[in-house]
Design a protein around this motif. Structure first.
Motif, PDB file in Angstrom:
ATOM      1  N   MET A   1       6.768  -2.126  -1.510  1.00  0.00           N
ATOM      2  CA  MET A   1       5.612  -1.281  -1.297  1.00  0.00           C
ATOM      3  C   MET A   1       5.201  -1.374   0.162  1.00  0.00           C
ATOM      4  O   MET A   1       5.215  -2.430   0.776  1.00  0.00           O
ATOM      5  N   SER A   2       4.826  -0.260   0.756  1.00  0.00           N
ATOM      6  CA  SER A   2       4.449  -0.250   2.157  1.00  0.00           C
ATOM      7  C   SER A   2       3.052  -0.825   2.343  1.00  0.00           C
ATOM      8  O   SER A   2       2.248  -0.888   1.428  1.00  0.00           O
ATOM      9  N   SER A   3       2.801  -1.259   3.560  1.00  0.00           N
ATOM     10  CA  SER A   3       1.495  -1.819   3.894  1.00  0.00           C
ATOM     11  C   SER A   3       0.433  -0.721   3.869  1.00  0.00           C
ATOM     12  O   SER A   3       0.677   0.400   4.293  1.00  0.00           O
ATOM     13  N   THR A   4      -0.743  -1.062   3.353  1.00  0.00           N
ATOM     14  CA  THR A   4      -1.840  -0.101   3.317  1.00  0.00           C
ATOM     15  C   THR A   4      -3.066  -0.716   3.968  1.00  0.00           C
ATOM     16  O   THR A   4      -3.190  -1.931   4.079  1.00  0.00           O
ATOM     17  N   SER A   5      -3.968   0.135   4.388  1.00  0.00           N
ATOM     18  CA  SER A   5      -5.191  -0.340   5.014  1.00  0.00           C
ATOM     19  C   SER A   5      -6.147  -0.903   3.971  1.00  0.00           C
ATOM     20  O   SER A   5      -6.014  -0.643   2.766  1.00  0.00           O
ATOM     21  N   GLN A   6      -7.123  -1.670   4.443  1.00  0.00           N
ATOM     22  CA  GLN A   6      -8.149  -2.172   3.537  1.00  0.00           C
ATOM     23  C   GLN A   6      -8.932  -1.012   2.936  1.00  0.00           C
ATOM     24  O   GLN A   6      -9.330  -1.064   1.775  1.00  0.00           O
ATOM     25  N   LYS A   7      -9.148   0.041   3.728  1.00  0.00           N
ATOM     26  CA  LYS A   7      -9.877   1.210   3.228  1.00  0.00           C
ATOM     27  C   LYS A   7      -9.111   1.845   2.076  1.00  0.00           C
ATOM     28  O   LYS A   7      -9.690   2.215   1.061  1.00  0.00           O
ATOM     29  N   HIS A   8      -7.797   1.957   2.223  1.00  0.00           N
ATOM     30  CA  HIS A   8      -6.950   2.523   1.165  1.00  0.00           C
ATOM     31  C   HIS A   8      -7.028   1.659  -0.093  1.00  0.00           C
ATOM     32  O   HIS A   8      -7.229   2.172  -1.196  1.00  0.00           O
ATOM     33  N   ALA A   9      -6.866   0.346   0.098  1.00  0.00           N
ATOM     34  CA  ALA A   9      -6.887  -0.566  -1.047  1.00  0.00           C
ATOM     35  C   ALA A   9      -8.218  -0.489  -1.792  1.00  0.00           C
ATOM     36  O   ALA A   9      -8.245  -0.448  -3.026  1.00  0.00           O
ATOM     37  N   ALA A  10      -9.308  -0.443  -1.059  1.00  0.00           N
ATOM     38  CA  ALA A  10     -10.627  -0.349  -1.694  1.00  0.00           C
ATOM     39  C   ALA A  10     -10.804   0.988  -2.396  1.00  0.00           C
ATOM     40  O   ALA A  10     -11.379   1.061  -3.489  1.00  0.00           O
TER      41      ALA A  10
END
Length: 87
Positions: A1-10
């Motif tokens: 899985m690619s890295s995602t931002s904290q904003k995306h994760a939230a």
């Protein structure tokens, strides 16, 4: 899985509820203001646009001034959110 931002994760963790459009990854205050002025002030309203036309969604976001990276971040967030809660 690619890295995602904290904003995306939230964003993809829970229901959209009353989240403002600026809670959407790729949407900051300037683009968020333009979207709000056009009647898309909440993330749930933007979700509706995504659901109407997923293939055209990036172009729709571009119409508010989003660059390619912002368009992709926004698309990926709504796509992931739908995989978690809709599909």
């Amino acid at each position: 899985m690619s890295s995602t931002s904290q904003k995306h994760a939230a964003f993809i963790q829970g229901p959209l509820g009353l989240k403002p459009v600026t809670a959407s990854p790729g949407i900051g205050p300037v683009i968020g203001q333009k979207m709000t002025e056009a009647g898309f002030g909440s993330a749930s309203q933007v979700l509706g646009q995504y659901l109407i036309d997923p293939p055209g969604f990036k172009g729709w976001v571009q119409g508010f001034g989003a660059n390619a990276g912002q368009q992709t971040a926004c698309f990926n967030a709504f796509d992931a959110w739908c995989k978690n809660f809709v599909y």
